[in-house]
Write an enzyme that holds these catalytic residues in place. Structure first.
Site, PDB file in Angstrom:
ATOM      1  N   LYS A 217       0.845  -1.183   0.000  1.00  0.00           N
ATOM      2  CA  LYS A 217       0.000   0.000   0.000  1.00  0.00           C
ATOM      3  C   LYS A 217       0.885   1.240   0.000  1.00  0.00           C
ATOM      4  CE  LYS A 217      -3.822  -2.333   0.245  1.00  0.00           C
ATOM      5  NZ  LYS A 217      -4.949  -2.200  -0.704  1.00  0.00           N
ATOM      6  N   ASP A 245      -0.380   0.141  -4.478  1.00  0.00           N
ATOM      7  CA  ASP A 245      -1.815   0.415  -4.419  1.00  0.00           C
ATOM      8  C   ASP A 245      -2.045   1.666  -3.587  1.00  0.00           C
ATOM      9  OD1 ASP A 245      -4.544   0.420  -4.157  1.00  0.00           O
ATOM     10  OD2 ASP A 245      -4.709  -1.590  -3.301  1.00  0.00           O
ATOM     11  N   GLU A 271      -1.889   0.839  -8.599  1.00  0.00           N
ATOM     12  CA  GLU A 271      -3.325   0.536  -8.506  1.00  0.00           C
ATOM     13  C   GLU A 271      -4.065   1.704  -7.870  1.00  0.00           C
ATOM     14  OE1 GLU A 271      -3.920  -3.316  -6.823  1.00  0.00           O
ATOM     15  OE2 GLU A 271      -5.887  -2.829  -5.997  1.00  0.00           O
ATOM     16  N   GLU A 298     -11.443  -2.435  -8.357  1.00  0.00           N
ATOM     17  CA  GLU A 298     -12.142  -2.976  -7.189  1.00  0.00           C
ATOM     18  C   GLU A 298     -13.286  -2.074  -6.747  1.00  0.00           C
ATOM     19  OE1 GLU A 298      -8.668  -2.852  -4.491  1.00  0.00           O
ATOM     20  OE2 GLU A 298      -9.988  -1.917  -3.029  1.00  0.00           O
ATOM     21  N   ASP A 321     -13.972  -7.104  -9.582  1.00  0.00           N
ATOM     22  CA  ASP A 321     -14.352  -7.451  -8.218  1.00  0.00           C
ATOM     23  C   ASP A 321     -15.616  -8.302  -8.299  1.00  0.00           C
ATOM     24  OD1 ASP A 321     -13.964  -6.343  -5.136  1.00  0.00           O
ATOM     25  OD2 ASP A 321     -16.035  -6.851  -5.622  1.00  0.00           O
ATOM     26  N   HIS A 348      -9.377  -8.436  -8.142  1.00  0.00           N
ATOM     27  CA  HIS A 348      -9.216  -7.977  -6.764  1.00  0.00           C
ATOM     28  C   HIS A 348      -9.715  -9.059  -5.816  1.00  0.00           C
ATOM     29  CE1 HIS A 348     -11.257  -5.867  -3.246  1.00  0.00           C
ATOM     30  NE2 HIS A 348      -9.983  -5.667  -3.037  1.00  0.00           N
ATOM     31  N   ALA A 349      -8.953  -9.286  -4.736  1.00  0.00           N
ATOM     32  CA  ALA A 349      -9.441 -10.230  -3.724  1.00  0.00           C
ATOM     33  C   ALA A 349      -9.023  -9.720  -2.356  1.00  0.00           C
ATOM     34  CB  ALA A 349      -8.934 -11.632  -3.995  1.00  0.00           C
TER      35      ALA A 349
END
Lengths: 428, 428
Positions: A217, A245, A271, A298, A321, A348-349
């Site tokens: 992140k 991200d 992202e 997402e 998503d 995305h998960a």
């Protein structure tokens, strides 16, 4: 003939906020699910859900209640015979549509219900969802897609051509994923809430487990981001992939400036560099940061946003998503759009049960739509799988093909009971 | 010092579905409001709402409940001192943001609360909202705008320049609207649910009342649309304006083809020709149908969508909505964006109480932001005004300047009680 007799909704919340798991530049909460069970006149129960972030899960539950009138009393046969008519009964409800349209709470609730219907369809067919889809005749698959508002980018004929093409080499691709599974990457190493030494230890452990792609992140203090990125790059060496991200925290020009600074660690993708609705902004960022890829999806509200991201050359990686949009039917449209535009899909998960769902979509995409593994990876986050009856299985950084009938969406009854909000024992 | 002590939410629904009022290509329901009252430690009560379409109003009510923690206990002084921090406490709540972000149910609920706060601020100042805004110092107005995610199109400096410019000629513009009111148009003549003879009779009556701009719904059968359009054009003559509203029903190419056919009646604008999220689609339609203007905005989710519509030259008319987005603060951003790009703003109204709210925004826009009346009109729909304490007043097709303190958002207590769902006498 299976008839859906009742829709049960459960407000399930896991107290994850305190651990720093799932902390990023924007979100911080208790991973939760609006969990739906479709009771039928037979032995089967359909399970589906949408993922939420804690407070507010009661709002999506209320939306499921409002939409359930379109599901209760329907038979699987009539849904399968006119799938778009069924889907539009939810998405184009002449009173509820105003609350979206096709976005946010009302669309996420649609996703929970539609996912549960697909779980039921796959269970009734006795196969995992990926197989139900991958082995469905082309015309039947096409009939499950609502092309409304996307025909300027993808027509039913386009879709049929892609799906027909996906029948060639199917057996070989199936044998490949049965043997080797599906590539994935891990997001468990670099949440913003983690201190440096935890990031380093987790990265080292993940590398040792076989992961060769990791996501961190970013979007906090830029120098902090650089320092943490260097730690991860240092641990994984030059060849493994490092993704970043920003969870939408940056403005467009800020994203471009930040990525110019972070380029030194050779990120594979950035992202959500800016607001999820900003198609033109993503396009500007993509032009500026290339060859770093822009990835998003997402929080992309629906197929119309994805269509534009592709039309504008705004993304190098498309992230679907399973729960944000209107369930499997809309994901079909999105996978077909990605194939039409030649952009790889990396689902995305994480969250609650998203890994369980998206593996089916990724395997289907490879087997019948995208037909390539190059550039494809499914996100993997290692938490909350223990609450599912049919949890994901991974090995050496790859998802293994699910085999149980359904969409792997069923939660253990004891987990539903224990984490129900506000009356479950965990919350009382 | 006024402190907000409690947030009360009322689910108010008017049984309009049966009359055909409000029927268009997509929507058909019971005009409803998630009505919010802010109780204070003083005599004042702030009123605000978001408009919904019947079923599902309980979902926006639940969202207001979830967000009200950010409002209860706040003082007007601290909100006025740090308005963006207050606004973001709602829009960037780290758990609830996932349910949008900044769109749909959760954002409409934000709008209801934020509107109620502005009603309270204007009442506390003893002036109508338009005056509170129009006579606010530039730096204070700028401090009420969240520029996050729009700085690539509008900076605080841009905004200050626009607002400083709006102080020039203010007294003359105020004198003009005090004397002549604000231009408007009526949508009461051409709902899809009305038969031809009713359309003709309503059009004739509206023309006689002084209306010189009328809007009809299109997007049903194209030949029906042409026939109804000819009736209206026949009644109003060549000089009055005829606008059309497709309520998003068309795909992009379908919109272009339909407008080629409808061009014969010389439409002034085509509103919502396709999906509200489709910025690129609107841009294609605008290029194809010019000089007919594309108008949209009543379902535009937030300032980021408006920013892109302007950046892409996708609209010739920008339609703000008072309740769809995050209330007055976000509308300020949208009005400033429109001024920066030189696109006239024609607010969406109708529904429940939207006319009451948007008149304040239109007068403010003219007095301090857009500074011109050319191409500006406020929508007018003649229903449900009787439920408001300070209803709109119109004369000869023009809105008259409101004079009572506040945002004209307060409903009569007897209407709230009578139409409360499901326990009010109308619904029992």
């Amino acid at each position: 003939m299976t008839t859906i007799r009742a829709v049960e909704v459960h407000d399930v919340r896991f107290p994850t906020a305190d651990t720093g798991d799932g902390s990023d530049a924007i979100n911080r909460g208790d991973y939760s699910a609006t969990y739906v069970e479709l009771r039928t006149d037979g032995d089967l129960t359909g399970a589906g859900f949408t993922f939420t972030n804690g407070r507010g899960n009661e709002i999506t539950c209320a939306a499921v209640e409002a939409l359930s009138r379109h599901v209760t009393g329907r038979t699987l046969a009539e849904i399968a015979a006119e799938p778009v008519a069924f889907w539009r009964s939810l998405t184009a409800d002449p009173q509820l549509r105003w609350l979206g349209p096709e976005k946010g709470v009302i669309h996420m609730a649609t996703g929970a219900l539609v996912n549960a219907v697909w779980d039921l369809r796959a269970k009734a067919a006795g196969v995992p969802l990926w197989r139900l889809l991958a082995e469905m005749p082309t015309d039947e698959l096409v009939a499950n897609v609502d092309f409304h508002h996307i025909t300027d980018a993808l027509t039913p004929d386009d879709a049929a051509a892609i799906l027909d093409n996906g029948q060639k080499g199917y057996a070989e691709r199936l044998a490949l994923v049965e043997r080797e599974g599906f590539p994935s990457y891990t997001t468990s190493v670099g949440w913003l809430g983690y201190p440096d030494d935890k990031v380093r230890a987790l990265t080292r452990a993940a590398y040792a487990e076989g992961w060769r792609a990791m996501k961190m992140k970013v979007g906090g203090d830029l120098e902090d981001d650089v320092r943490r990125a260097r730690i991860i790059r240092d641990e994984i060496g030059p060849d493994a992939l490092l993704m970043m991200d920003a969870n939408q925290v940056w403005d467009v020009d800020q994203a471009i400036a930040a990525m110019a600074r972070l380029a030194e660690v050779d990120p594979y993708w950035i992202e959500e560099p800016t607001h999820a609705d900003d198609v033109l902004g993503h396009a500007r960022v993509q032009r500026a940061v290339a060859p770093i890829r822009v990835a998003t999806g997402e929080v992309a509200a629906n197929r119309v946003i994805f269509k534009q991201l592709l039309q504008a050359d705004a993304i190098g990686v498309m992230q679907i998503d399973a729960c944000r949009v209107g369930g499997v039917n809309e994901v079909l449209a999105e996978l077909l759009l990605a194939a039409k535009f030649g952009v790889p899909v990396c689902p995305h998960a994480g969250g609650v049960g998203l890994c369980e769902l998206v593996q089916h979509l990724a395997f289907f995409d490879f087997l019948r739509v995208g037909t390539a593994l190059e550039g494809r990876m499914v996100e993997y986050v290692d938490h909350l799988h223990e609450h599912f009856v049919d949890p994901v299985r991974t090995s050496g950084g790859r998802y293994l093909l699910p085999t149980a009938p359904g969409y792997s969406a069923t939660m253990k009854p004891e987990s539903v009971e224990r984490f129900s909000f506000p009356d479950g024992p965990v919350w009382r």
